[in-house]
Design a protein around this motif. Structure first.
Motif, mmCIF file in Angstrom:
data_model
loop_
_atom_site.group_PDB
_atom_site.id
_atom_site.type_symbol
_atom_site.label_atom_id
_atom_site.label_comp_id
_atom_site.label_asym_id
_atom_site.label_seq_id
_atom_site.Cartn_x
_atom_site.Cartn_y
_atom_site.Cartn_z
ATOM 1 N N THR A 14 0.810 -1.211 0.000
ATOM 2 C CA THR A 14 0.000 0.000 0.000
ATOM 3 C C THR A 14 0.845 1.264 0.000
ATOM 4 O OG1 THR A 14 -0.229 -0.199 2.410
ATOM 5 C CG2 THR A 14 -2.014 -1.055 1.072
ATOM 6 N N ILE A 15 2.145 1.124 0.258
ATOM 7 C CA ILE A 15 3.066 2.249 0.042
ATOM 8 C C ILE A 15 3.509 2.284 -1.413
ATOM 9 C CG2 ILE A 15 5.378 3.139 0.529
ATOM 10 C CD1 ILE A 15 5.101 2.248 3.357
ATOM 11 N N VAL A 16 3.933 1.116 -1.892
ATOM 12 C CA VAL A 16 4.484 1.036 -3.249
ATOM 13 C C VAL A 16 3.419 1.377 -4.294
ATOM 14 C CG1 VAL A 16 5.475 -0.526 -4.962
ATOM 15 C CG2 VAL A 16 6.239 -0.628 -2.584
ATOM 16 N N GLY A 17 2.206 0.844 -4.126
ATOM 17 C CA GLY A 17 1.160 1.053 -5.117
ATOM 18 C C GLY A 17 0.857 2.522 -5.386
ATOM 19 N N PRO A 18 0.410 3.277 -4.369
ATOM 20 C CA PRO A 18 0.140 4.696 -4.609
ATOM 21 C C PRO A 18 1.377 5.507 -4.971
ATOM 22 C CG PRO A 18 -0.935 3.935 -2.603
ATOM 23 C CD PRO A 18 -0.005 2.845 -3.023
ATOM 24 N N ALA A 19 2.567 5.056 -4.500
ATOM 25 C CA ALA A 19 3.789 5.815 -4.790
ATOM 26 C C ALA A 19 4.155 5.743 -6.268
ATOM 27 C CB ALA A 19 4.945 5.290 -3.933
ATOM 28 N N VAL A 20 4.015 4.568 -6.861
ATOM 29 C CA VAL A 20 4.442 4.414 -8.257
ATOM 30 C C VAL A 20 3.307 4.634 -9.248
ATOM 31 C CG1 VAL A 20 6.233 2.796 -7.547
ATOM 32 C CG2 VAL A 20 4.043 1.912 -8.353
#
Length: 438
Positions: A158-164
């Motif tokens: 859930t960090i990686v998804g919205p970040a990229v």
């Protein structure tokens, strides 16, 4: 730090399989409110898409869990990754057509719902297989930390998804870009799992050579002799004791109730968060800017989840009962904070606090349920846990949106009250109160 009895490369591959699905789903969740407004799909329609997928997930997860016992965890991880990748690819094509006006909004909604349903059917195979893979290869003393570390794949995703996701909103594909990207990543991870994870399909295994050989093979897996001896003893004592585990099994029923309730509260409040940011805090920002604000909020929540699962759980060596009690109390404080927030920064802090609390409750009830059954039943209990996690998204998102449309703060005040009630339940229920390694 991975458990001594589980090779790091194997754990890393299982972790990666859950990470890519969590990242892709959260990226989709962060852009879907903006897509819905652009295509003129009602807010409730967006919630219903997730509800149908979750309903299918709830019934398919136990089936895949039993299949993993019979055909091995690696095969079911591949089924889950394949289902996720295909679903994301089809969703991307449908959304792209809808954004370009090639198909009507109603047709876009119908096709997107069907494409997302594929994830519920096949994507649900990965989670119980991953949990059973780790649980069956760790000792009871290691299991809470191991499953907390595995659960952190969701938080990291859930960090990686919205970040990229914003980096894949490119000319030509627009808001459907993140879905195309994660479909490709899923294919790469599936290839790595196929090559790097041992084939544990029982139908491919040689005939057993007796109890001594079985114990020796299990001992060869672990890096620490004590862990290997415990696993070998469990295997010898529990052989032939496997039985079907359902959400109503008296051994795990209290954990299932707790998990369903906390997951439903998180789903209801989380589903409304994107619309709350767009309507109250984005201040008429463009679609891309609104998506970035939503993504930042989810990233902050995910970072807090990781802090809880990588730091608090390991630092204080918390038992499942402690995680369920204090996690619910922390989540209650954060949920009430969202209701009171009047600017974006306050909302992000409150959402992070809420996420940290829920980041404690999930490994708490998961590890508690795993420890309540023997090693032979780990696949079945993993299926029950995964079914409960899916059931949380059947009605809760629609309820959260419905409450939000009545009064924007209402789902959060009710959610805070629900978390307090669950903390009391964790303190008073004997099964939850006494859960821990034996």
């Amino acid at each position: 730090m991975t458990p001594a009895s589980l090779p790091r490369t194997h754990f890393a591959l299982v972790f990666a399989a859950l990470l890519v699905t969590a990242a892709g789903n959260t990226a989709l969740q962060s852009v879907l409110p903006v897509i819905g407004r652009a295509i003129r799909i009602p807010d409730m329609g967006i919630a219903l898409v997730f509800s149908l997928s979750a309903l299918i997930w709830t019934f398919s997860a136990p089936y895949w869990a039993l299949r993993s016992d019979r055909r091995g965890r690696r095969l079911l991880l591949l089924v889950g990754l394949g289902g996720f990748g295909l679903s994301m690819l089809l969703c991307a094509l449908v959304i792209l057509a809808g954004l370009r006006g090639l198909i009507a909004p109603l047709v876009t909604f119908a096709l997107f719902t069907l494409a997302r349903a594929l994830f519920g059917v096949f994507g649900s195979a990965a989670n119980p297989a991953a949990q059973a893979f780790v649980a069956s290869r760790t000792t009871p003393a290691e299991r809470t930390n191991a499953l907390a570390l595995l659960s952190s794949a969701f938080g990291l995703g859930t960090i990686v998804g919205p970040a990229v996701a914003p980096f894949f909103i490119l000319p030509g594909v627009g808001l459907s870009g993140p879905m195309f990207a994660f479909a490709g990543v899923a294919a790469v991870v599936a290839l790595l799992v196929r090559r790097g994870l041992p084939d544990d399909d029982p139908t491919h295994a040689p005939p057993p050579g007796g109890g001594r050989g079985a114990a020796a093979s299990i001992a060869s897996v672990g890096g620490a002799p004590s862990s290997a001896h415990v696993l070998a003893a469990e295997a010898a004592s529990e052989s032939g004791e496997r039985r079907r585990v359902s959400v109503f099994d008296t051994r795990v029923r209290a954990f299932m109730i707790y998990g369903f309730a906390t997951g439903s509260l998180q789903a209801a409040t989380g589903q409304a968060l994107g619309f709350l940011i767009i309507d109250r805090l984005a201040g008429g920002a463009a679609a891309g800017e609104s998506a970035k604000l939503i993504g930042l909020a989810f990233m902050a929540g995910a970072a807090a989840t990781l802090l809880a699962q990588w730091g608090i759980v390991r630092l204080f060596a918390m038992t499942p009962s402690q995680l369920m009690r204090w996690g619910a109390l922390v989540a209650a404080a954060g949920t009430a904070g969202i209701a009171l927030a009047h600017d974006f920064h306050a909302l992000v802090i409150a959402f992070a606090l809420q996420s940290a609390g829920f980041g404690m409750t999930r490994p708490g009830f998961t590890a508690g349920a795993s420890l309540a059954v023997n090693r032979a039943d780990q696949g079945a209990v993993a299926g029950a846990v995964t079914a409960v996690n899916g059931a949380c998204f059947v009605a809760a998102p629609a309820i959260g949106i419905g409450l939000y449309e009545l009064v924007p703060a209402l789902p959060y005040w009710l959610g805070a009250a629900g978390c307090l009630a669950l903390a009391l339940y964790a303190f008073r229920n004997r099964q939850l109160r006494d859960s821990g390694p034996r």
